[in-house]
Structures are given as structure tokens and as C-alpha cells.
Design a protein around this motif. Sequence first.
Motif, mmCIF file in Angstrom:
data_model
loop_
_atom_site.group_PDB
_atom_site.id
_atom_site.type_symbol
_atom_site.label_atom_id
_atom_site.label_comp_id
_atom_site.label_asym_id
_atom_site.label_seq_id
_atom_site.Cartn_x
_atom_site.Cartn_y
_atom_site.Cartn_z
ATOM 1 N N THR A 194 23.213 63.397 35.035
ATOM 2 C CA THR A 194 22.126 62.651 34.393
ATOM 3 C C THR A 194 20.793 62.826 35.126
ATOM 4 N N PRO A 195 20.731 62.598 36.445
ATOM 5 C CA PRO A 195 19.441 62.789 37.116
ATOM 6 C C PRO A 195 18.951 64.235 37.102
ATOM 7 N N MET A 196 19.872 65.201 37.112
ATOM 8 C CA MET A 196 19.455 66.604 37.066
ATOM 9 C C MET A 196 18.847 66.946 35.712
ATOM 10 N N LEU A 197 19.558 66.631 34.634
ATOM 11 C CA LEU A 197 19.104 67.027 33.304
ATOM 12 C C LEU A 197 17.979 66.143 32.787
ATOM 13 N N LYS A 198 17.851 64.940 33.362
ATOM 14 C CA LYS A 198 16.731 64.077 32.994
ATOM 15 C C LYS A 198 15.402 64.733 33.344
ATOM 16 N N GLU A 199 15.412 65.557 34.406
ATOM 17 C CA GLU A 199 14.198 66.266 34.809
ATOM 18 C C GLU A 199 13.745 67.253 33.729
ATOM 19 N N LEU A 200 14.670 67.645 32.866
ATOM 20 C CA LEU A 200 14.345 68.562 31.764
ATOM 21 C C LEU A 200 14.186 67.821 30.438
ATOM 22 N N GLY A 201 14.217 66.482 30.498
ATOM 23 C CA GLY A 201 14.095 65.697 29.282
ATOM 24 C C GLY A 201 15.344 65.713 28.435
ATOM 25 N N LEU A 202 16.514 65.806 29.065
ATOM 26 C CA LEU A 202 17.782 65.901 28.345
ATOM 27 C C LEU A 202 18.688 64.721 28.665
ATOM 28 N N ARG A 203 19.527 64.337 27.695
ATOM 29 C CA ARG A 203 20.523 63.283 27.871
ATOM 30 C C ARG A 203 21.910 63.893 28.018
ATOM 31 N N VAL A 204 22.803 63.175 28.709
ATOM 32 C CA VAL A 204 24.136 63.685 29.011
ATOM 33 C C VAL A 204 25.186 62.994 28.150
ATOM 34 N N ASN A 205 26.086 63.784 27.598
ATOM 35 C CA ASN A 205 27.265 63.281 26.883
ATOM 36 C C ASN A 205 28.495 63.706 27.678
ATOM 37 N N TYR A 206 28.989 62.807 28.553
ATOM 38 C CA TYR A 206 30.131 63.126 29.406
ATOM 39 C C TYR A 206 31.433 63.096 28.610
ATOM 40 N N ILE A 207 32.198 64.159 28.707
ATOM 41 C CA ILE A 207 33.503 64.215 28.056
ATOM 42 C C ILE A 207 34.427 65.116 28.907
ATOM 43 N N VAL A 208 35.750 65.010 28.890
ATOM 44 C CA VAL A 208 36.572 64.225 27.980
ATOM 45 C C VAL A 208 36.943 62.882 28.637
ATOM 46 N N ASP A 209 37.259 62.934 29.910
ATOM 47 C CA ASP A 209 37.687 61.719 30.608
ATOM 48 C C ASP A 209 36.565 60.684 30.648
ATOM 49 N N LEU A 210 36.922 59.426 30.449
ATOM 50 C CA LEU A 210 36.014 58.275 30.476
ATOM 51 C C LEU A 210 35.112 58.212 29.246
ATOM 52 N N ALA A 211 35.267 59.145 28.307
ATOM 53 C CA ALA A 211 34.455 59.130 27.092
ATOM 54 C C ALA A 211 35.028 58.147 26.079
ATOM 55 N N THR A 212 34.203 57.750 25.127
ATOM 56 C CA THR A 212 34.667 56.973 23.983
ATOM 57 C C THR A 212 34.931 57.936 22.819
ATOM 58 N N ILE A 213 35.540 57.428 21.762
ATOM 59 C CA ILE A 213 35.784 58.258 20.582
ATOM 60 C C ILE A 213 34.452 58.692 19.961
ATOM 61 N N GLU A 214 33.441 57.822 19.995
ATOM 62 C CA GLU A 214 32.127 58.197 19.469
ATOM 63 C C GLU A 214 31.505 59.307 20.311
ATOM 64 N N ASP A 215 31.671 59.251 21.636
ATOM 65 C CA ASP A 215 31.172 60.328 22.498
ATOM 66 C C ASP A 215 31.794 61.663 22.089
ATOM 67 N N LEU A 216 33.077 61.642 21.791
ATOM 68 C CA LEU A 216 33.775 62.862 21.387
ATOM 69 C C LEU A 216 33.344 63.310 19.993
ATOM 70 N N ALA A 217 33.108 62.365 19.114
ATOM 71 C CA ALA A 217 32.716 62.698 17.745
ATOM 72 C C ALA A 217 31.379 63.432 17.709
ATOM 73 N N GLN A 218 30.474 63.079 18.616
ATOM 74 C CA GLN A 218 29.143 63.679 18.600
ATOM 75 C C GLN A 218 29.064 64.992 19.384
ATOM 76 N N LEU A 219 30.184 65.509 19.821
ATOM 77 C CA LEU A 219 30.190 66.810 20.500
ATOM 78 C C LEU A 219 29.501 67.892 19.670
ATOM 79 N N SER A 220 29.708 67.850 18.374
ATOM 80 C CA SER A 220 29.161 68.875 17.484
ATOM 81 C C SER A 220 27.660 68.725 17.258
ATOM 82 N N GLU A 221 27.063 67.635 17.728
ATOM 83 C CA GLU A 221 25.650 67.360 17.481
ATOM 84 C C GLU A 221 24.751 67.756 18.648
ATOM 85 N N ALA A 222 25.344 68.215 19.748
ATOM 86 C CA ALA A 222 24.582 68.464 20.973
ATOM 87 C C ALA A 222 23.763 69.748 20.897
#
Length: 511
Positions: free
Chosen positions: A237-265
Amino acid sequence: MGNKKRIRLDTPVVERREQRLGTIIAWDGKASDLSKQSSYASARCTEKGTKKDCKLCELKGPFTQGSVCSEQMVECQAGNIRGSVLIQHSPIGCGAGQVIYNSIYRNGLALRNLPVENMRAISTNLEERDIILGGEKKLANSIRDAFEKFHPDAIFIATSCATGIIGDDVDSVASALEKELSIPVVPIHCEGFKSKHWSTGFDATQHGILRQIVRKNPKKQEDLVNVINLWGSDVFTPMLKELGLRVNYIVDLATIEDLAQLSEAAATVGFCYTLSSYLSAALEQEYGVPEIKAPEPYGFAGTDAWLREIGRVTHREKEAEAYIAKEHERVTPIIKNLRKTVNGLNGYVATGSAYAHGLIAVLRELGIEVNGSLVFHHDPIYDSRDPKQDSLSHLVNNYGDVPFFSVSNRQQYQFYGLLKRVNPDFILIRHNGLAPLASKLGIPAAPLGDEHIAVGYQGMINLGETIIEILAHKKFHQDLAAHTKLPYTNWWMNQTDPFILAKKENSYEKE
């Protein structure tokens, strides 16, 4: 034929890694030789129209002392998805790993400042009668019980050796219960005997997620980056925030919604290509989510190239260059001071394959010699087939060779000889079951519970400080070695080749 898909999502069973990538679990030699021999898997193996030096021969020993299986990797992946339930369709013994993976899950949640809870995993507890008559009814009842008790967003089903042998129709049961309960019920085919290395279990979990969880009609989020990882601390998060990007952490500790939006990144990255290869390639193939094809983010060379490629893919080149320059200026003097303390030490790395390549790069950035390394398997190529992701060649070309580079799937009896022939000052290890043996030889170990410790520019500092910390306790390990008797015969302890049993038939019968 030219449009043939490499990743087959039209079948419920993932293609095992040794078929798809040519994975091996036993080899011994120099890192440069392994890289050269692995060229058979890519265009690099041809020269003037003829094949040259393109043969990778796997050593085969007479027995396996111990390892883990694909089902256990599903247990730690699908079992660690928040808001879901994992059902292990297996005898109760296959669920023994739930104890350790629950501990890891809780620790991972705490590390990410997420609400701490227990994992939701149950076993169908197949018994002798079920093996004879079939366990499909028991599986259906378990799915209904799990839904009634936990009200999950999704249910994952892990198969086992037992269900593979008796031939339960897990897919039909899952399909029927999905319609009945109106939530995803995802079968994951991960019978342990189907693949010789546990990494196929990562692929099996990701296969099920791609087939039934990922959103099929995505609405693109141009600032979202998928980060495929395990349970490590939030360093991306702090690394990619420097580029104006958000992080979607997967697979472990993710929610089903986090996994569903994999295709939107906007892109997909990982800390280790062993873990991320399958899911990254499939997301690019099926949904046009670019996989970042660059060296892994370890050391200056790898992290620079990784950030520049993310910047290029997400159209943030200026932000990437600014961050690279700022971090170089910040960490360079700190690393110079660390080198004064650790320079000349001899380290040893024992982890998964691509992760080990990155750790060795960081050690050499610190001026630490690495004469030997153990990786638990080797993939000659990853699913992208892109040479920019050849982490072993990147290591050799940028940081030099490793004279004793071994592939072995966590065999304790071999680990003794591997350490004795290089006599390291310390080891870095990911799977802690091998660490006590090193301690009994007087060698301190840094068990890398947080797999992100060495990632990026700050990772070089983190790892250097960790090594200084463990070396402060070396006297304890030396005292332990002085009062410990190893369980091996004199014949075995006098062997100079840890792979002699695989090279000389019946040599183990001499004693």
C-alpha cells in the motif's frame, strides 16, 4: 491453433504444475546450470535452428521423508478467505493442518489491523463405510450445516486423496447446493496424489476462484492493482500509493468481494511468481488485466524494473521515476552502514523457488555471500512464458552464480548435508520445520513468518536488521549443537553428496 488458450477454465480440474510448467522437485548443481538447462521451456533453448543444452533431468530418490500436499495449500488459501467456509471432503486426518493455518490466519489478520477471528473450516470426516458406499450425501449435509451455522458469502470444497479414489461426484453436489443456497459453492480438485508438489494447490484454489467468484462483466477501476500474496504485512500500500494506486490483496485474508473485483483491476503483481503465476496469467487472458512482467521487487535492480513496469502499464511513469529516485536517496546511506556490519557473512536461503531468488538478491545487495540455497521446487517457466519473469536468470545475471543450488521438497535428511557442505553463518527459511535441524548444527535461523520482510527498498534494510538480530543469539545455537545428538548414522553423516541416494541405486543399504 494460434489463439489456443494456455489457461483452461472450461474444466473444473486445474492442470497440474508438472504438466503445465515442467515443475521438478529434486536437482543439484550450480544456479547458472539450472537456468541454462531450464531453457528447454522457452525460445532461449534454440540456437541456429537446433536445440542446445536444453535438458533438465530430475533426480529421483528411493523415498520421501516428509512434505506437504496440494490439499494443504487449499486449506491455507481457501480456508483463509474472510466470510467464507472451507469444507474438506476427507477423512479427519486431512484436517490436522487447520490448527496451524488458523494460527497463521489470526496472526495475519492482526498484522493487517483487521478484526481477528478464527478460520471457518470443517471436515466431512469420511470413515470406512463412506469409502465403501460413497460420501456424496455426507458432503451435501455438511454444506447445508455450514450454511446454516455461518451464513457465508461462499463455500469452498477441497477434495482429498480418499474422494479421488472413491470417485465422489463433488461437482454435481456443489452445483445442486449452489442453486439451493444461492451462494457460490466452489469445488477445488486438489487430491494430494495427483501432483508431486504442493504448489499445484495454489493453482487449484485460484482456478476455482476464477471459475465461480470473479466478476464476469467487470467495470474497470483504473487505480486498482491486484497483489497476490499470503499473510504478510501491508508493504505494498505505501509503495503503490506513491504512484496513485490502490491495493487489492488476495487470496489470503481477502473477502469474496475482493476476489470478485479481480477482473476490474488495472494490473496484477505478486511477491513471488510461484504463488502468482496462474492467477495473473488467467486474469490477463480472460479479462485483459495486465500481468506485470518484470523481475520481482527485491534489491535495487528488481525493484527499479518492477516499479517502472507498473508505471508504464498504469500510465504513471513520472510518478514511478520520482519514487525510485526518492527511495534510492533515502535507503542508500542506510544500506551502506548495514554492509559494514554484515559484509563477508555467509548466508543460506531455504524457501520456495522464486522467493529464494529474490532473497538471495537482497543478501548480495548487503554484501553477504551466498554459496548455497535450497528451493522446494523449480518451475522452468511461468504461465506468462515471458523471459522478463525468469527470476532465476535475473538472479544469476545481476548478482552472480550460486555454486550449490539445490531443489528438494523439504527432505530433512538431505538438509543436513546441504548445510554441512557450505557451513553458513545463518539461514533464511520460510517453512520452519527445517529450522530446528539448523539450530542443532549451531546455525541460527530467521524464520520468515512475514513473507514481505524483504520486499522493495525498505526490504533490504529490514532483512539486514533481522540478520544482525539473529546473529546476536548465535551462542545459544552453538550451545544447543554441543549438547545435541542427531538421529543419523555415521555413514550418512560422512557422505559429501546429500543426493547420493538418488544417484547410486541401493547405496542406502550399505550401512
